[in-house]
Write a protein that holds these residues in place. Structure first.
Motif, PDB file in Angstrom:
ATOM      1  N   TYR A  81       0.799  -1.012  -0.010  1.00  0.00           N
ATOM      2  CA  TYR A  81       0.002  -0.162   0.125  1.00  0.00           C
ATOM      3  C   TYR A  81       1.021   1.259   0.050  1.00  0.00           C
ATOM      4  O   TYR A  81       1.869   1.147   0.611  1.00  0.00           O
ATOM      5  N   LYS A  82       0.573   2.210  -0.770  1.00  0.00           N
ATOM      6  CA  LYS A  82       1.143   3.678  -0.762  1.00  0.00           C
ATOM      7  C   LYS A  82       0.148   4.712  -0.180  1.00  0.00           C
ATOM      8  O   LYS A  82      -1.230   4.663  -0.508  1.00  0.00           O
ATOM      9  N   LEU A  83       0.582   5.488   0.879  1.00  0.00           N
ATOM     10  CA  LEU A  83       0.009   6.703   1.425  1.00  0.00           C
ATOM     11  C   LEU A  83      -0.671   7.570   0.119  1.00  0.00           C
ATOM     12  O   LEU A  83       0.432   7.925  -0.635  1.00  0.00           O
ATOM     13  N   ILE A  84      -1.714   7.955   0.220  1.00  0.00           N
ATOM     14  CA  ILE A  84      -2.144   8.768  -0.698  1.00  0.00           C
ATOM     15  C   ILE A  84      -2.708  10.390  -0.278  1.00  0.00           C
ATOM     16  O   ILE A  84      -2.462  11.370  -0.552  1.00  0.00           O
ATOM     17  N   GLN A  85      -3.234  10.354   0.965  1.00  0.00           N
ATOM     18  CA  GLN A  85      -3.457  11.606   1.875  1.00  0.00           C
ATOM     19  C   GLN A  85      -3.339  11.401   3.419  1.00  0.00           C
ATOM     20  O   GLN A  85      -3.946  10.282   3.858  1.00  0.00           O
ATOM     21  N   VAL A  86      -3.129  12.401   4.062  1.00  0.00           N
ATOM     22  CA  VAL A  86      -3.460  12.569   5.370  1.00  0.00           C
ATOM     23  C   VAL A  86      -4.662  13.413   5.388  1.00  0.00           C
ATOM     24  O   VAL A  86      -4.474  14.560   5.139  1.00  0.00           O
ATOM     25  N   LEU A  87      -5.615  13.122   6.293  1.00  0.00           N
ATOM     26  CA  LEU A  87      -6.795  13.837   6.303  1.00  0.00           C
ATOM     27  C   LEU A  87      -6.415  14.850   7.593  1.00  0.00           C
ATOM     28  O   LEU A  87      -6.443  14.257   8.916  1.00  0.00           O
ATOM     29  N   LYS A  88      -6.392  16.162   7.529  1.00  0.00           N
ATOM     30  CA  LYS A  88      -6.214  16.840   8.389  1.00  0.00           C
ATOM     31  C   LYS A  88      -7.638  18.034   8.841  1.00  0.00           C
ATOM     32  O   LYS A  88      -8.077  18.401   7.630  1.00  0.00           O
ATOM     33  N   GLY A  89      -7.689  18.264  10.019  1.00  0.00           N
ATOM     34  CA  GLY A  89      -8.930  19.058  10.255  1.00  0.00           C
ATOM     35  C   GLY A  89      -9.344  19.195  11.711  1.00  0.00           C
ATOM     36  O   GLY A  89      -9.834  19.912  12.345  1.00  0.00           O
ATOM     37  N   HIS A  90      -9.195  17.676  12.436  1.00  0.00           N
ATOM     38  CA  HIS A  90      -9.705  17.622  13.874  1.00  0.00           C
ATOM     39  C   HIS A  90      -8.592  18.353  14.522  1.00  0.00           C
ATOM     40  O   HIS A  90      -7.418  18.592  14.167  1.00  0.00           O
ATOM     41  N   SER A  91      -9.099  18.957  15.742  1.00  0.00           N
ATOM     42  CA  SER A  91      -7.993  19.729  16.611  1.00  0.00           C
ATOM     43  C   SER A  91      -7.697  18.795  17.698  1.00  0.00           C
ATOM     44  O   SER A  91      -6.813  19.338  18.531  1.00  0.00           O
ATOM     45  N   ASN A  92      -8.081  17.584  17.623  1.00  0.00           N
ATOM     46  CA  ASN A  92      -7.413  16.630  19.007  1.00  0.00           C
ATOM     47  C   ASN A  92      -7.482  15.223  18.321  1.00  0.00           C
ATOM     48  O   ASN A  92      -7.694  15.050  16.945  1.00  0.00           O
ATOM     49  N   ASP A  93      -7.295  14.065  18.843  1.00  0.00           N
ATOM     50  CA  ASP A  93      -7.220  12.893  18.550  1.00  0.00           C
ATOM     51  C   ASP A  93      -8.380  12.369  17.925  1.00  0.00           C
ATOM     52  O   ASP A  93      -9.472  12.589  18.259  1.00  0.00           O
ATOM     53  N   VAL A  94      -8.023  11.427  16.783  1.00  0.00           N
ATOM     54  CA  VAL A  94      -9.068  10.825  16.042  1.00  0.00           C
ATOM     55  C   VAL A  94      -9.257   9.409  16.706  1.00  0.00           C
ATOM     56  O   VAL A  94      -8.420   8.598  16.851  1.00  0.00           O
ATOM     57  N   TYR A  95     -10.568   9.040  17.064  1.00  0.00           N
ATOM     58  CA  TYR A  95     -10.873   7.714  17.789  1.00  0.00           C
ATOM     59  C   TYR A  95     -11.739   6.802  16.626  1.00  0.00           C
ATOM     60  O   TYR A  95     -11.791   5.536  17.049  1.00  0.00           O
ATOM     61  N   ALA A  96     -12.378   7.350  15.600  1.00  0.00           N
ATOM     62  CA  ALA A  96     -13.146   6.409  14.841  1.00  0.00           C
ATOM     63  C   ALA A  96     -13.088   6.907  13.327  1.00  0.00           C
ATOM     64  O   ALA A  96     -13.086   8.081  13.039  1.00  0.00           O
TER      65      ALA A  96
ATOM     66  N   TRP B  97     -15.763  13.480   4.681  1.00  0.00           N
ATOM     67  CA  TRP B  97     -14.801  13.838   3.640  1.00  0.00           C
ATOM     68  C   TRP B  97     -15.142  13.084   2.323  1.00  0.00           C
ATOM     69  O   TRP B  97     -15.488  11.937   2.604  1.00  0.00           O
ATOM     70  N   LYS B  98     -15.335  13.808   1.472  1.00  0.00           N
ATOM     71  CA  LYS B  98     -15.698  13.257  -0.106  1.00  0.00           C
ATOM     72  C   LYS B  98     -14.475  13.221  -0.962  1.00  0.00           C
ATOM     73  O   LYS B  98     -13.505  13.838  -0.953  1.00  0.00           O
ATOM     74  N   PRO B  99     -14.497  11.922  -1.876  1.00  0.00           N
ATOM     75  CA  PRO B  99     -13.814  11.753  -2.861  1.00  0.00           C
ATOM     76  C   PRO B  99     -13.454  12.910  -3.685  1.00  0.00           C
ATOM     77  O   PRO B  99     -14.651  13.255  -4.082  1.00  0.00           O
ATOM     78  N   GLU B 100     -12.395  13.464  -4.205  1.00  0.00           N
ATOM     79  CA  GLU B 100     -12.065  14.507  -5.255  1.00  0.00           C
ATOM     80  C   GLU B 100     -12.227  13.566  -6.520  1.00  0.00           C
ATOM     81  O   GLU B 100     -11.619  12.893  -6.756  1.00  0.00           O
ATOM     82  N   GLU B 101     -13.224  14.088  -7.486  1.00  0.00           N
ATOM     83  CA  GLU B 101     -13.503  13.460  -8.716  1.00  0.00           C
ATOM     84  C   GLU B 101     -11.995  13.650  -9.484  1.00  0.00           C
ATOM     85  O   GLU B 101     -11.563  14.682  -9.635  1.00  0.00           O
ATOM     86  N   GLY B 102     -11.589  12.346  -9.986  1.00  0.00           N
ATOM     87  CA  GLY B 102     -10.590  12.368 -10.824  1.00  0.00           C
ATOM     88  C   GLY B 102      -9.110  12.391 -10.067  1.00  0.00           C
ATOM     89  O   GLY B 102      -8.317  12.515 -10.620  1.00  0.00           O
ATOM     90  N   LYS B 103      -9.295  12.571  -8.784  1.00  0.00           N
ATOM     91  CA  LYS B 103      -7.826  12.568  -7.926  1.00  0.00           C
ATOM     92  C   LYS B 103      -8.033  11.481  -6.698  1.00  0.00           C
ATOM     93  O   LYS B 103      -8.937  11.078  -6.754  1.00  0.00           O
ATOM     94  N   GLU B 104      -7.046  11.269  -6.411  1.00  0.00           N
ATOM     95  CA  GLU B 104      -6.623  10.410  -5.536  1.00  0.00           C
ATOM     96  C   GLU B 104      -6.815  10.751  -4.042  1.00  0.00           C
ATOM     97  O   GLU B 104      -5.704  10.905  -3.207  1.00  0.00           O
ATOM     98  N   SER B 105      -7.757  11.951  -3.714  1.00  0.00           N
ATOM     99  CA  SER B 105      -7.443  12.749  -2.592  1.00  0.00           C
ATOM    100  C   SER B 105      -8.934  12.822  -1.899  1.00  0.00           C
ATOM    101  O   SER B 105     -10.114  12.793  -2.857  1.00  0.00           O
ATOM    102  N   TYR B 106      -9.251  13.292  -0.779  1.00  0.00           N
ATOM    103  CA  TYR B 106     -10.541  13.665  -0.176  1.00  0.00           C
ATOM    104  C   TYR B 106     -10.514  14.918   0.081  1.00  0.00           C
ATOM    105  O   TYR B 106      -9.673  15.589   0.651  1.00  0.00           O
ATOM    106  N   LYS B 107     -11.587  15.721   0.189  1.00  0.00           N
ATOM    107  CA  LYS B 107     -11.997  16.919   0.448  1.00  0.00           C
ATOM    108  C   LYS B 107     -12.927  16.956   1.623  1.00  0.00           C
ATOM    109  O   LYS B 107     -14.040  16.290   1.534  1.00  0.00           O
ATOM    110  N   LEU B 108     -12.788  17.800   2.667  1.00  0.00           N
ATOM    111  CA  LEU B 108     -13.800  18.372   3.782  1.00  0.00           C
ATOM    112  C   LEU B 108     -14.855  18.757   3.319  1.00  0.00           C
ATOM    113  O   LEU B 108     -14.866  19.688   2.686  1.00  0.00           O
TER     114      LEU B 108
END
Length: 86
Positions: A1-16, A38-49
C-alpha cells in the motif's frame, strides 16, 4: 500500500473512522467533539472536507454509515448516539 493523503482538520485525537460503501465518503470522529465527512475528489486520489458534524458535548468515539440510506451515526462519551441525515 502507498499513502495517498493525510486527512487534517480535527483539533484533537481521532478515535473512529468509517467508510460509506455507496458514496466512498470517509467519516472521522474525534476527541474534539466533532465528526467530519470527507468526499473523494473526482478524478483525484484525494479527499475534501465537506461537512463538520457538531453537537456532542464529549469526544466522538464511534462512527458508522448506513450504506442504504447514507445516514451517519455517531457515538459519544456524552452518553448519546446521534443520527445524521445527508
Amino acid at each position: 500500500y502507498k499513502l495517498i493523503q493525510v486527512l487534517k482538520g480535527h483539533s484533537n485525537d481521532v478515535y473512529a473512522v468509517a467508510v460509506c460503501s455507496r458514496t466512498g465518503h470517509i467519516v472521522t470522529g474525534s476527541r474534539d467533539k466533532t465528526a467530519r465527512v470527507w468526499k473523494p475528489e473526482e478524478g483525484k486520489e484525494s479527499y475534501k472536507l465537506i461537512q463538520v458534524l457538531e453537537g456532542h458535548s464529549n469526544l466522538v468515539c464511534a462512527v458508522a454509515v448506513c450504506s442504504r440510506t447514507g445516514h451517519i451515526v455517531t457515538g459519544s462519551a456524552d452518553s448519546t448516539a446521534r443520527v445524521w441525515k445527508p
